[in-house]
Each structure stands twice: as structure tokens, then as C-alpha cells.
Design a protein around this motif. Sequence first.
Motif, PDB file in Angstrom:
ATOM      1  N   LYS A 354      22.815  -6.493  -6.134  1.00 62.29           N
ATOM      2  CA  LYS A 354      22.413  -5.266  -6.834  1.00 62.29           C
ATOM      3  C   LYS A 354      21.403  -4.491  -5.972  1.00 62.29           C
ATOM      4  CE  LYS A 354      24.638  -6.465 -10.599  1.00 62.29           C
ATOM      5  NZ  LYS A 354      25.886  -5.750 -10.988  1.00 62.29           N
ATOM      6  N   PRO A 355      21.459  -3.163  -5.998  1.00 64.99           N
ATOM      7  CA  PRO A 355      20.474  -2.386  -5.237  1.00 64.99           C
ATOM      8  C   PRO A 355      19.046  -2.709  -5.682  1.00 64.99           C
ATOM      9  CG  PRO A 355      22.281  -0.989  -5.951  1.00 64.99           C
ATOM     10  CD  PRO A 355      22.450  -2.303  -6.663  1.00 64.99           C
ATOM     11  N   ARG A 356      18.172  -2.853  -4.690  1.00 67.55           N
ATOM     12  CA  ARG A 356      16.775  -3.194  -4.973  1.00 67.55           C
ATOM     13  C   ARG A 356      15.892  -2.564  -3.896  1.00 67.55           C
ATOM     14  NH1 ARG A 356      14.101  -9.183  -4.502  1.00 67.55           N
ATOM     15  NH2 ARG A 356      12.201  -8.823  -5.726  1.00 67.55           N
ATOM     16  N   VAL A 357      15.101  -1.582  -4.285  1.00 66.29           N
ATOM     17  CA  VAL A 357      14.225  -0.887  -3.346  1.00 66.29           C
ATOM     18  C   VAL A 357      12.793  -0.996  -3.852  1.00 66.29           C
ATOM     19  CG1 VAL A 357      13.670   1.304  -2.240  1.00 66.29           C
ATOM     20  CG2 VAL A 357      16.064   0.716  -2.708  1.00 66.29           C
ATOM     21  N   ILE A 358      11.892  -1.424  -2.971  1.00 63.64           N
ATOM     22  CA  ILE A 358      10.504  -1.671  -3.354  1.00 63.64           C
ATOM     23  C   ILE A 358       9.571  -0.894  -2.432  1.00 63.64           C
ATOM     24  CG2 ILE A 358       8.729  -3.431  -3.740  1.00 63.64           C
ATOM     25  CD1 ILE A 358      11.017  -5.510  -3.812  1.00 63.64           C
ATOM     26  N   LEU A 359       8.624  -0.196  -3.009  1.00 64.87           N
ATOM     27  CA  LEU A 359       7.587   0.478  -2.232  1.00 64.87           C
ATOM     28  C   LEU A 359       6.553  -0.569  -1.808  1.00 64.87           C
ATOM     29  CD1 LEU A 359       7.190   3.439  -1.434  1.00 64.87           C
ATOM     30  CD2 LEU A 359       5.658   3.675  -3.404  1.00 64.87           C
ATOM     31  N   TYR A 360       6.090  -0.500  -0.579  1.00 65.97           N
ATOM     32  CA  TYR A 360       5.185  -1.521  -0.052  1.00 65.97           C
ATOM     33  C   TYR A 360       3.962  -1.724  -0.927  1.00 65.97           C
ATOM     34  CZ  TYR A 360       1.780  -3.908   2.847  1.00 65.97           C
ATOM     35  OH  TYR A 360       0.824  -4.794   3.296  1.00 65.97           O
ATOM     36  N   GLU A 361       3.321  -0.637  -1.347  1.00 67.79           N
ATOM     37  CA  GLU A 361       2.099  -0.796  -2.137  1.00 67.79           C
ATOM     38  C   GLU A 361       2.387  -1.509  -3.452  1.00 67.79           C
ATOM     39  OE1 GLU A 361       0.167   2.579  -4.011  1.00 67.79           O
ATOM     40  OE2 GLU A 361       1.814   3.880  -3.395  1.00 67.79           O
ATOM     41  N   ASP A 362       3.582  -1.304  -4.019  1.00 75.67           N
ATOM     42  CA  ASP A 362       3.942  -1.995  -5.265  1.00 75.67           C
ATOM     43  C   ASP A 362       4.148  -3.482  -5.016  1.00 75.67           C
ATOM     44  OD1 ASP A 362       3.846   0.415  -6.611  1.00 75.67           O
ATOM     45  OD2 ASP A 362       6.000   0.799  -6.421  1.00 75.67           O
ATOM     46  N   LYS A 368      -0.721  -9.666  -5.155  1.00 77.46           N
ATOM     47  CA  LYS A 368      -2.132  -9.915  -5.448  1.00 77.46           C
ATOM     48  C   LYS A 368      -2.312 -10.378  -6.889  1.00 77.46           C
ATOM     49  CE  LYS A 368      -4.109  -6.718  -2.051  1.00 77.46           C
ATOM     50  NZ  LYS A 368      -4.830  -5.440  -1.832  1.00 77.46           N
ATOM     51  N   GLN A 369      -1.524  -9.813  -7.796  1.00 80.58           N
ATOM     52  CA  GLN A 369      -1.603 -10.212  -9.200  1.00 80.58           C
ATOM     53  C   GLN A 369      -1.075 -11.625  -9.403  1.00 80.58           C
ATOM     54  OE1 GLN A 369       0.623  -7.061 -11.084  1.00 80.58           O
ATOM     55  NE2 GLN A 369      -1.172  -5.729 -11.314  1.00 80.58           N
ATOM     56  N   GLU A 370      -0.015 -11.963  -8.686  1.00 80.91           N
ATOM     57  CA  GLU A 370       0.619 -13.273  -8.868  1.00 80.91           C
ATOM     58  C   GLU A 370      -0.142 -14.400  -8.171  1.00 80.91           C
ATOM     59  OE1 GLU A 370       5.294 -11.783  -9.290  1.00 80.91           O
ATOM     60  OE2 GLU A 370       4.609 -12.784  -7.456  1.00 80.91           O
ATOM     61  N   HIS A 371      -0.700 -14.119  -6.971  1.00 76.16           N
ATOM     62  CA  HIS A 371      -1.278 -15.198  -6.163  1.00 76.16           C
ATOM     63  C   HIS A 371      -2.788 -15.069  -5.950  1.00 76.16           C
ATOM     64  CE1 HIS A 371       2.817 -16.505  -5.205  1.00 76.16           C
ATOM     65  NE2 HIS A 371       3.110 -15.249  -4.895  1.00 76.16           N
ATOM     66  N   GLY A 372      -3.327 -13.921  -6.306  1.00 69.33           N
ATOM     67  CA  GLY A 372      -4.772 -13.757  -6.259  1.00 69.33           C
ATOM     68  C   GLY A 372      -5.396 -13.936  -4.891  1.00 69.33           C
ATOM     69  N   GLU A 373      -6.564 -14.568  -4.871  1.00 70.89           N
ATOM     70  CA  GLU A 373      -7.380 -14.689  -3.676  1.00 70.89           C
ATOM     71  C   GLU A 373      -6.681 -15.481  -2.571  1.00 70.89           C
ATOM     72  OE1 GLU A 373     -10.694 -13.450  -1.620  1.00 70.89           O
ATOM     73  OE2 GLU A 373     -10.020 -12.908  -3.633  1.00 70.89           O
ATOM     74  N   GLN A 374      -5.838 -16.415  -2.960  1.00 74.70           N
ATOM     75  CA  GLN A 374      -5.132 -17.219  -1.960  1.00 74.70           C
ATOM     76  C   GLN A 374      -4.266 -16.330  -1.062  1.00 74.70           C
ATOM     77  OE1 GLN A 374      -2.326 -20.029  -3.576  1.00 74.70           O
ATOM     78  NE2 GLN A 374      -1.983 -21.048  -1.604  1.00 74.70           N
ATOM     79  N   ILE A 417      12.314  -2.796   1.563  1.00 71.84           N
ATOM     80  CA  ILE A 417      10.895  -2.471   1.357  1.00 71.84           C
ATOM     81  C   ILE A 417      10.572  -1.253   2.217  1.00 71.84           C
ATOM     82  CG2 ILE A 417       8.512  -3.233   1.577  1.00 71.84           C
ATOM     83  CD1 ILE A 417      11.169  -5.852   1.321  1.00 71.84           C
ATOM     84  N   LEU A 418      10.049  -0.211   1.595  1.00 64.78           N
ATOM     85  CA  LEU A 418       9.753   1.050   2.265  1.00 64.78           C
ATOM     86  C   LEU A 418       8.253   1.172   2.529  1.00 64.78           C
ATOM     87  CD1 LEU A 418      10.248   4.019   3.177  1.00 64.78           C
ATOM     88  CD2 LEU A 418      10.305   4.639   0.742  1.00 64.78           C
ATOM     89  N   PHE A 419       7.893   1.562   3.749  1.00 61.09           N
ATOM     90  CA  PHE A 419       6.485   1.710   4.110  1.00 61.09           C
ATOM     91  C   PHE A 419       6.359   2.662   5.292  1.00 61.09           C
ATOM     92  CE2 PHE A 419       8.427  -1.864   6.226  1.00 61.09           C
ATOM     93  CZ  PHE A 419       7.956  -1.856   7.526  1.00 61.09           C
ATOM     94  N   TYR A 420       5.124   2.969   5.682  1.00 63.95           N
ATOM     95  CA  TYR A 420       4.839   3.722   6.901  1.00 63.95           C
ATOM     96  C   TYR A 420       4.280   2.760   7.944  1.00 63.95           C
ATOM     97  CZ  TYR A 420       5.320   8.080   4.235  1.00 63.95           C
ATOM     98  OH  TYR A 420       5.799   9.114   3.472  1.00 63.95           O
ATOM     99  N   SER A 421       4.630   2.983   9.192  1.00 61.27           N
ATOM    100  CA  SER A 421       4.196   2.016  10.207  1.00 61.27           C
ATOM    101  C   SER A 421       3.509   2.653  11.407  1.00 61.27           C
ATOM    102  CB  SER A 421       5.407   1.213  10.701  1.00 61.27           C
ATOM    103  OG  SER A 421       6.337   2.031  11.383  1.00 61.27           O
ATOM    104  N   SER A 422       3.167   3.941  11.324  1.00 59.42           N
ATOM    105  CA  SER A 422       2.534   4.588  12.468  1.00 59.42           C
ATOM    106  C   SER A 422       1.677   5.752  11.999  1.00 59.42           C
ATOM    107  CB  SER A 422       3.611   5.063  13.454  1.00 59.42           C
ATOM    108  OG  SER A 422       3.036   5.524  14.655  1.00 59.42           O
ATOM    109  N   GLU A 488      -2.170   3.357   1.645  1.00 65.71           N
ATOM    110  CA  GLU A 488      -1.742   2.244   0.801  1.00 65.71           C
ATOM    111  C   GLU A 488      -0.362   1.721   1.173  1.00 65.71           C
ATOM    112  OE1 GLU A 488      -3.661   0.714  -1.582  1.00 65.71           O
ATOM    113  OE2 GLU A 488      -5.210   2.015  -0.719  1.00 65.71           O
ATOM    114  N   ASN A 489       0.367   2.470   1.974  1.00 59.93           N
ATOM    115  CA  ASN A 489       1.724   2.053   2.322  1.00 59.93           C
ATOM    116  C   ASN A 489       1.909   1.787   3.809  1.00 59.93           C
ATOM    117  OD1 ASN A 489       3.578   2.182  -0.192  1.00 59.93           O
ATOM    118  ND2 ASN A 489       2.335   4.043  -0.337  1.00 59.93           N
ATOM    119  N   ASN A 490       0.796   1.613   4.519  1.00 67.52           N
ATOM    120  CA  ASN A 490       0.864   1.203   5.916  1.00 67.52           C
ATOM    121  C   ASN A 490       0.312  -0.213   6.034  1.00 67.52           C
ATOM    122  OD1 ASN A 490       0.421   0.737   8.709  1.00 67.52           O
ATOM    123  ND2 ASN A 490       0.336   2.937   9.085  1.00 67.52           N
TER     124      ASN A 490
END
Length: 550
Positions: A354-362, A368-374, A417-422, A488-490
Motif C-alpha cells: 500500500k502507498p505510504r509516504v512519511i514526512l521526516y519530522e513526523d 521520540k514519543q515511542e522510544h523517548g530518551e533512548q 520518507i521525504l526530507f531536505y538534505s542540503s 525540522e525536515n533536514n
Amino acid sequence: MIATRNEVLRLTDELVRVKSVVDTPGEIDAANKLYAFISSIPYFKERPNQLIQSKTVDDEFDRYNVLAYVEGTKDVTNKKTLILMGHLDTVGIEDYTNLEDVACSPTELMERLKDELLPDLVKEQLLSGEWYFGRGVLDMKSGVASHLSLLKYYAEHPEELSGNLIFFSECDEEVSSKGVLSGLKDLKKWKQEHGFEYIGLINSDFVAPLHEEDVNRYIYKGTVGKLLPSFFITGAETHVGSSFEGLDPNYIAAELTRQISYNPDLCDRHLGETPAPPVSLKQTDFKPNYTVQTALSAYVYFNFFVQSWSPKDVLNKLVEQAEIAFESAVNSLNKRYERFCEISEQPYKPLPWKPRVILYEDMTKQLKQEHGEQFIQHMISFKSELLQDKSLDTRMFAARVVEEEWKWMKDKSPAIILFYSSLYSPCLDLTGKDDKEVNLEAALVEAIETIQPEYAHPIVTKNYFPFICDMSCVAIKDDEEGIRAVTENNPGWGTKHYVDYQDIRDINVPAINIGPYGYDGHKRYERMEIEYSTVVVPKITKEVIRRLIG
């Protein structure tokens, strides 16, 4: 006229003969050459504190900018200050192949080119004697030479200035803009120390025909912005003998490239002008060596020009494009699987993808919510270790960070996963937002009207410099939300990559580009038209100076 032509051409030749390929020690040689020349001018011999050779900051390479200023004496209370800017670095010279040894020696290069089999136009211009060839003559050492001749003139005639003139030659324009971003700090310092009021900036990057029949010489009242949207694509690995049991990320990457590259619907048309569409600059997978297993992940990034869209707008548009591409890839794969089942006489059952597109910041927020400080501490350590690998540029660094974070995802079904890299280079335009813009545009219009009768070809203004240049780093119109979409997306932000956008806001000066004219920038037959580049360009620039601070 002849004196100006000869001086600018001589300075161009001297600068070109210093091989200053970006990210090499040649950039230091070029800065040293420029500094030595300006130091020899009597004005600066008497005022050495008005000339600096300034090292770039937060830079893995050792290189320098050169800045100097002349204080006008017509009205010493006038703090209005105009900046002349141009870069001294060039792209590499490998494209010259058998002529590489003379790529930075214009006279010798032009003599050797006469023995080559050349395209008709190149041959005609070479033999005319009105064109100058060599790496950097067009992009953009002739532009720097024009500015340098004007700096020298006003150093000899400060009584003609009611205000101040800054010369700013930056390094590293061709890769990361470390030069201009570092130079902003020097401009801020001078602003604080001397009370300079920056009213305008004139860049002198090269201009070129926009199509084969184009005879116009363009002056640009701004520049396109640039983003590098990047896509990390995960699949489901499988043995090649059971290829339909997995999902090859390269298959999705190919469809993503087909969907985005050259897509005119992704051109940010604004003020009646249309930039080039996005195009892929890299497409690869991360298999380290050959196996008969399909790849685990792939990576694609695209050049993306903007004229009005914010970084957030671009992300929203590309999430949609990625969803279209993913769905198209799944649909075509199902059709091929169905056909395969038919000819191999196997039962067909629709594939599960199935199509699945995720923004990096999301994704990062979720982890961070699932694994916290670790998770947070792990990624801090991972990035710190990754920084030791100097072979990774900002784009590959970002991809490796995403790859590592993906390992923490509980749901590892295929995804993009979509993000900026430069670097994000903001767009810049003159729309009369304030008095500085109104005055700069008026001065430009009057300057062209004054000089046009002396030159045969039309001198035409356009809004957006269509390539990428350091004017993007001297003003910004994005709000905080737009910049947050970048930070937030780099994945490399704050470690491998960082830009102090507040420095840009603190300068925030309107800019235009009056540059040399020619053909084949970044190519083997790079060349400039001598008359326009060495006579017309400095004349128009001088007319603008006269109207703003004369």
C-alpha cells in the motif's frame, strides 16, 4: 571605453590564471591574489583597515573571502552603502580533457582550440577575436574584474561618492555558499562599527541566452530559490528468484523520478516567469555489494527551483507527488504480477503493498514519543560518529541518518520518507516592497536607458536569475514557519548542516545581477563576449552606483 575594456580584460585574465576550483587550495590562491591587488591601490595602502581577508566559519576547508570598502567624501554624513559582490571559485576543469593543462590560460587555450573540431558557433566566435575563452572567464571572474575596476576607480575618486561602496568577493559559491554566509558576519560587523545602511547589492554572475534565437542581454532583479527535496525509499527484500514476493525500492524510485523529473506542473510560475522544472540529481540504492537479494532501500534527490513557494509548500506538493508515484508503482507491479501468473499458470492474488509516504519530522516525532530518551541519545551518538566520516557530504549524511532512524520504526512496511538534505537558498525579487527596492529598480532602469544607445543588442530586465547564485543569501522573505519546514525536515540540521538565517535577515538587502554575457558556463567552451562583459557591464553598474550614492 578602451581603457575600461583593457583593464577589465587584463584583470579577468589574471584572475582566470589562478586555478581556483571550489573545495581546493586554489581558492586560497585566488583570495591571496585579489587581496594583494587591492592592497597595492594607494587608497588601501593608506587605509589598510578598510580591507580584510576573512576566513570562512564552520567550514571543513581552509578558504577566505576578500572585502574592502571606500568611504565617499562628497557627504561624509551619508551612511548609505552599496555592495558589489562576486565569487572567485569555479567548477572543475576535467571537462577540458586534452586541453586541461591550458583550461585556466585563456590565450594559450584559444590558440589550441583553433586546432580542434569545433561547433560552428564556437568556431565563429573564437576566430572573431571578440570572445574570451577559459574556465571562469564567464562564471564569473570577468564579473569580479568589473567590480574590481570600479572599486579601484572610486578608491581614486572618493569625492564622487555620497555614501560608501563595499567590494565583497566570496568563495565557495559553486557548492555550499560557505563564503557568502560567512561574509554576512563581516557585513554585520561593519554595519555595527560604521553605521552602514545597506541600500542595495549588485551581483555580477554570468548571463546567457535563454534559447537558440535569443539575442537579449539580461539583467536580473532577483534570483530563483533552490531546495533539494530528498526521498529515502524502503522496500521489502526478496530473492530475485521470487521477485514478486518482495518490493524493490528501486522500482518505486524509478516511478518517483518519472513522476517528478521534468514535471511542468511543479514549476513555480510567478511574476510572469517560469523556472526550470525539478530534475533528479541522484538516484541510487544502498546495497554495499552484489548479492541476489533485492535492495533494502533506495535514495533519490531532486533540484527544485522556487519563485514564490515556501519550503513548506514544496513539501506539501511533493508528499502528494510521492503518493501518486507509490500508488502508480504498486498498480503497475500488480498488473505485471497478474500477467506473470497468467503466462506461468499460477494463481493470482493481489500483492499486499500500500502507498505510504512519511514526512521526516513526523517520523522523528513519532520515534521520540515511542522510544523517548533512548532514541534521542542514540541518534546524538550516531550523528557524532557519522561526522567523522569526511567522505559524506550533507546529502549522504542526511540519508544515513534517516536510514538509522528507520531501524527504530515498529512498522517497517515499505515507505517513502521525504526530507531536505542540503542548503535552502531563498528566492529574491524586486516588487517595490520598500523604498530601497523602489530606488534600486529606478536606478537600474535609468542606467539601462542611458547605456543602451551605445550597445547593439537589447539589454532586458527579468525578475529571476534562472540559475543558482549567492544573491539568495543576502535577503529572505520566508516567515518562521517556512524556515521551520527546512530545519525540522533536514536530518543533518545542527550537526552536518546549519545556516544562521538571522544573519540574512539582519542584512536583508535588495539585490540585482548585472553580469558578463556568454555561453557554456560550466562547460568546455565557456566563453564571454568581450564588449558587453568588459565595457557595458561596468558602465551600467557605474550608472547604478552614481544614481544611488553618487
